[in-house]
Structure formats: C-alpha cells, structure tokens
Design an enzyme around this catalytic site. Sequence first.
Site, mmCIF file in Angstrom:
data_model
loop_
_atom_site.group_PDB
_atom_site.id
_atom_site.type_symbol
_atom_site.label_atom_id
_atom_site.label_comp_id
_atom_site.label_asym_id
_atom_site.label_seq_id
_atom_site.Cartn_x
_atom_site.Cartn_y
_atom_site.Cartn_z
ATOM 1 N N ASN A 435 66.998 24.581 52.320
ATOM 2 C CA ASN A 435 66.543 25.771 53.026
ATOM 3 C C ASN A 435 65.905 25.365 54.346
ATOM 4 O O ASN A 435 65.011 24.510 54.374
ATOM 5 C CB ASN A 435 65.513 26.528 52.179
ATOM 6 C CG ASN A 435 64.960 27.746 52.903
ATOM 7 O OD1 ASN A 435 65.660 28.726 53.104
ATOM 8 N ND2 ASN A 435 63.691 27.688 53.285
ATOM 9 N N GLU A 436 66.406 25.924 55.430
ATOM 10 C CA GLU A 436 65.852 25.679 56.760
ATOM 11 C C GLU A 436 65.757 24.187 57.071
ATOM 12 O O GLU A 436 64.739 23.692 57.565
ATOM 13 C CB GLU A 436 64.482 26.358 56.896
ATOM 14 C CG GLU A 436 64.580 27.868 56.751
ATOM 15 C CD GLU A 436 63.238 28.588 56.835
ATOM 16 O OE1 GLU A 436 62.198 27.903 56.949
ATOM 17 O OE2 GLU A 436 63.234 29.825 56.775
#
Length: 852
Positions: A435-436
């Site tokens: 994530n990210e």
Amino acid sequence: MQSITLTEGWEHYRGGLGGIWEVWRADKLPNSFFHLPWERVYLPHCFNSHDGVDPDVKYYQGEGWYRTRLQVNNPYPGGRTLLHFEGVGQKSAVFIHTEEVARHNGGYDEFTVDITEAVERIRQHPLYGECVPLAVVADNSRDLQTVPSDISDFNLYGGIYRHVHLVYVPAVSLERVHVEVRTEAKSGVGEKEAAPASALATGDAGTDAAGANNTSTAQPGFRAKISVRARLYNPEGLTGETRLTAVIRDPSGAEIRRFEKACSLPQDGMEELASFVLEEPELWSPDQPSMYTCEVTLTGASGDTGVAERFGVRHFEFVEKGPFRLNGQRLLLNGTQRHEDHAGVGAAMTEELIRAEMQLVKEMGTNFIRLGHYQQSRLVLELCDELGLLVWEEIPWCRGGLGNEAYKTQCRDMLRAMINQHYNHPSVIIWGLGNENDWEGDYDYFDKEAIRGFMKELHELSHHLDDSRVTAIRRCEFCKDIVDVYSPSIWAGWYRGIYTQYETYTRNEFEQTDRFFHMEWGADNMAGRHVEKPYTGFAEIASGTTAEERDGDFLMSGGDPRVSVLGDWSETYFCDLIDWHLKCQETMGWLTGTAQWVFKDFSTPVRPDNPVPYVNQKGVVERDLTKKEAFYVFQSYWSTEPMVRIYGHSWKVRWGKEGEKKRVRVYSNCRFVELFVNGESQGVKERNSQDFPCAGLRWDVLLPEGSNELKALGWGGTLGKNDSANTGAGNGTTVGLEAAVEDQAQLHYQTAVWSAPAQLRLTARRVAEDRVLLEAEAYDTNGVYCADAACFVRFSGAGDGRLLDNLGTTRGSRLVQLANGRAAIFAEVKPGAGFVAAVSSAGLPAAHVVVE
C-alpha cells in the site's frame, strides 16, 4: 487436540527490563526493593488502548511485558504442549521462566510455540514444580527495518491484542488442512483441466451496464473439483503408520463424501488426502454464503486429533478492461475498509465487539471489505465467510520505501503466513502485496527498481502459494504492471479535485490500467457537525483529469488548494460526496467496484490537529460504533432491507431567517417517501437515484421558530439496482403500505443572529447511576447560541470522579473541536461524590459546574 484460551491470570508491566530475571525476581526475593508495579489484566490486551488517542502525548512505543503461571496437564502420553498466539504487536519473545523458547517478528500473523521440553525442564525447579511460569514481551519500538512503517497512517499497537491458546496435541498431530477448490463450466468437461477458482479474463469494457448485482446461488453451469491436503506436525521425526480420514459435509451438515488414507511417518509438507468433484455445488455468494465443511481426523499410535475447516465454492474473474464477475455474472463490488481498532481497547477487540462491527458492515449493505493494512483476526475472516463479504487482505508493506534483507524476509514470512492461515476462506479473493509503496521517507534513498523487483518477487510467491486468488496493490504507479489488479489513488472532492468530476477521474485511471479496482475514497467528517450550505468552493480547486492523492495532502495546511483544508469537515458535505459517488457508480457498467475509506474512525499518530486529535475521522461510524449520517446514505443505495432516515438527528439547532425555507434531506431505499413537519404533510416524492442529492428525496420547507418535529414515511418496497424507478422512469403502479417504514427527528430553529463566541456554558446531567454527561455550548456577548462555532475546547475535572477520555470519539476526548457550537464528554461520578468539571478555550473565560 485440546485447546484452552488463556484470558485470565495475567499481569502486565509497560516498560523495558534489564533482563528476563526481573520478571521473576520477586519469587525468590520477595522482600526485594526492586519490585515492579505489575498490573492485573485480561487478554486480549493492548498497552496503547488509551494513549493512542491522548491529545497531549505521543503514544508509547517500547517493550510491554506479560506474565502468568500455567497449570500444564497434557493428556497425551508423549504429547506436545503448544502455545498458539493469534497476534502480538509488533515483535515478541516467549519465555518459560528465564529460558527463551521463541521469537516472532510480525504483529498481525498467528504463530505457534512448542514449549514441551521447556515445561519439563522448569518442573525440576524447586520454586515452581507443576506451576509453569510463562512470560511474553511485546515490543512495538520504532524500527526502520520492519513493517509496517512508522509513517503509516495508523498506530503500530503493542500488546498481546489477540487470543492466546494453550494447546495439547499427540506426538504426531495435524498442523494444517487446506481445501483447494477449482471450478469449471460443465460445457468444458473433457476439453480442459479444471480452472482455479479465480480467473483473469478478457472482455469488453462497455458490457454489463445492467445486472450488476445478480449473483445466483444456484449455478448449474459450474462443477467443482475439490482437493484436500494436510500437513502433519511430527517434531521428533517419529516413524510408523497413521491413518487420515476426511469427511465432507454440505451446507446443511449432511455427509456427502468420506475418504481414508494410510500414511507412513515421518511426513513432510502437504499430503493430498482426497480429490473429488461436486457436480451441482451450492455456490458461495454475498447473498447466499453457503459453506461446506471438511473434517479431517488423524488416528495413530500416539493418539487421535481432528481439524474441521469450512470452505466455499465460487468462481470469480476480473475482466480485462471490464467489470468483476462472480459465479458467471457481473457483481458491482460495493465495499468499505477496516482497521482493527476500537475506542478504549485499541487493537484488543473482544469477540463481541468484532461481531458487532462486522454485522454493522453487512447491515450497511456492503458485499466487499478491504482489510487494511495487515492480516486481521481469524474471527474477522470467519465472519466475512458467514456474512457474505468478499475480501482483499494484505501484508503491511506500507509506505517508507524498501529496507534490508531482514525487512524483506519479514514481508515474505508475513505473506506466507497470511496465505497459509487464511487459505480456506471463500471470502478472500485478493492477496494485497502493498500500500502506497511510492511514498518514501524511512531511508536516505528511494530505489524504484529495487521496489519493482521485490514486488515482482512477492507477486510470484503469492501465485506459487495460491494460484486461486489474484494479487493487488494500491497507489504505486511504477508497479501497477506487476500485479494482477491495481488501484490508483482517486480522492475526488477531498485530497484532490472535486467530487462532481469523479466519473471523469475514474474513467481516466481505468483506461490506464488493465484490471482496475478503486480502493479508498471519501472525506473526513466531524460527527455532529452539520451546515446549512455544504462547502462548494470548487472554483478554488484544480479539477483536471486526476484526483491522485500526493504525499503531504493529509496535512492541515500548505500544498495545493484542496477540500480537506478549505472545507467544513461536516457530515453534510460527506453525505453529498458519498451520494454523488454512489449515484455515478450505478451507471458505470465497466466498473469492477470501489471501497470507501473507512468504515470506522481509527487512531493515527500523524493527525494531531484533527477535530478529534490523533483520529482519522473518515469513518461512517465513530470509533465506538456510533453511526454517523453517512451510514444511512450507503444503506439507501445498497441495503435490501426497507429503511428511511431523516438527515441530521444530531443537528439539534438549525438556523436562518424567519420565513426562509430550509432543506430537509431524507435518505431511503423505498420507492416513495412522504415528509411531515409538525404533523403536516409536505408531499410525497418518488426516489430516483440519479436526482442528486438524496435521490430526489428532499423538501424545502418553512420551519417556525423554536421546536419542530419531523417525520418521514417510506413505502412501496425497496429499489434494486436496475429497477426502472432508479432512473426516474416510474410506471405509476399502485403500491401498498404494508412495507411502510418511518423515522422521526426533533430540532430547534433559531432566527437570532450571533457574533463571535464570547463565553462557554457547561452543564452536567446524570445519565446513569455512576455516569454524568458534561456538555459545553458557545454563546456570544448577547447570550445568543453560536450554532456554527468550531473552536477547540478542553475539558478537565477535579475531585472524586474522572473524565472518560482518551477514547477517540466526539464524546470521549478531553480536547475536541465544537460541532455546531457544542461539545460533550462523559464523566464517571458516583452519587454523593464531590466532583467539579471545567471547560476552557483559547481567548474565552473558562466555565465550570459542580456535579451534584
């Protein structure tokens, strides 16, 4: 196998020790000056349960020690004694007395420790005998070479915050059972091998505009090939024969298959026990989550053990440049997302709290949930299976960059553990790998090629371990070609862009991605804050063709103009933003689906300046599961249970001029709604989901000064996604009243105009025998109530009582912004006790009240 859940008899000390001997020193030296202040606790327990949202301090990160004394009575001759941990944050070590028996790195995956020999050794100790001293250290200290990163937007909690079990098994036992499900179309019999339960299909992006949620539970076109595999636990390498029996039961509990197999010991790795075909399986779907059961029994010279695993039969596919299909038909994924976090307990949620939360998720009408950003409790996955919630579950490689080889090893281990432990859940369709990951910050370097290389490794590892699911990541453009499904960042109307351009932003990203799935959209909103005219200053904000969130957009100042800084943080704006997104999604036939961020407000170390400090307030419920108005907006689109909701139950005072019409909003999934103001009908309206806002269910009415009573009556049945009335094309059919539902709300209408807040007033009202509600209100110099005041106020108290604060809710924080001129907090004050409460705000005189 016998299992005992260890909830009682624990003591906790938060802090570092000079060594393990300090845990037990008082047993030998009872009069020692160096005794530690141990606290009695119950498990699960999180040692950041309150400081995670303390407005005045950073939450504690360091060691937390736990100790107990076990009575170990293994009934199996020569059996093994195990400790099974469901989750300890973030690193942990396990000791029998002063002997370290195991270490584990990872705060979210389960692990098992064999303490058999250590127990036998401590039984020779003169102080203990049959009483086995067990100590566990949980350590959430900052460490740049572990995941998740400390710059992640959530607290890295410490503690034994999930269950611990004392487990007795024979010398040879069952360690794991996997049930592999592969489906095939009946027309393909004899022509091709059975396909995995997932597929990455090609198709037309413009198809399936209708039928978005028609998932049939009886799909005679499918058959399922089932394979049952087991792995044994045989640490001593014993030899001999053992027998494995597998019994398959259908969703009604009836036995439909039985298999037996003799195995020679030792056995290493997974062994197939049975393989068979279900010709007409009951399919698992969100509407009918049918579950089969596989019971495996091991019979051997050292004793018998059994394991029961549930599984489901379903087939899904993400069509290239197209929608999502479940069991052969299009399903629009209507989702939300979850952190394991709750008011007053942090990550140590009880089973009752988890069940209540997941039931609310389903009640909202969702069919999908992303478990962000880490492996979550086994109970959460079991409830997703039972409730019919499709799942994206991911490992916590979140922000920061890419660390050293130990860092990578932890990521690999956590991915293996997540897949191994949650393999049988039919709800899981996606293994999230990150994530990210485009967000740097933990190192003085940022190597995109190294991140790409490791992402590719994790993708291949995931498919090696389980080719029946797909991989995905969110927000890392330079890795989107590696995974099966990609979610770009689209925060239309909050961090970037404007929500009225949502479909443009989404279509643009869809065209640049083979298989698109929109994770994370929404807005922060202060529970109880409402506005007569929600923020519409969109001219100040660049719209363009993208609404991609960028590093730093979450900050409350600086950067490009954006609604998150310029907006009002009201529930009113939040509901409008949701309403627009949902009405668009109904007509986007190419869309796989989306998941709003996030179901429940949660704690975070990076948002100290929020209206409730250290709380991400994007939830549709508060951190204690109190529903916000947005919950009902989702229900009006997604729920099949008849509902009607007048917007603004917590909007106690509305304002305007005398004779000025005010808008009353109603959210409902009924075909027709009638509004009454003070007993007088304001007319009947027909729901049309494309008539923004409120699907046309809005009335501009006159409100007399003072108290007003509102009532909404809905009837005519609920509207499916493809009902003609959803597009305003009603056919005039007469409908009955037998399915009528209603809602009522009260409000005060104020016409007096106020100036800046000049004073605070504080009242106390006893709401239970030992509980008082303290409520502060803002007034101007003329004593007029300031109905839009939003300054910070601070509650305090002295005497025989205490504030119930550090809960991370609008009524559970001693420092909080006013919502429509008021704020409140509960205090625990017994009758007859002396307690004085006060409230203060910068530039205003403090107010106090004596609690009678």
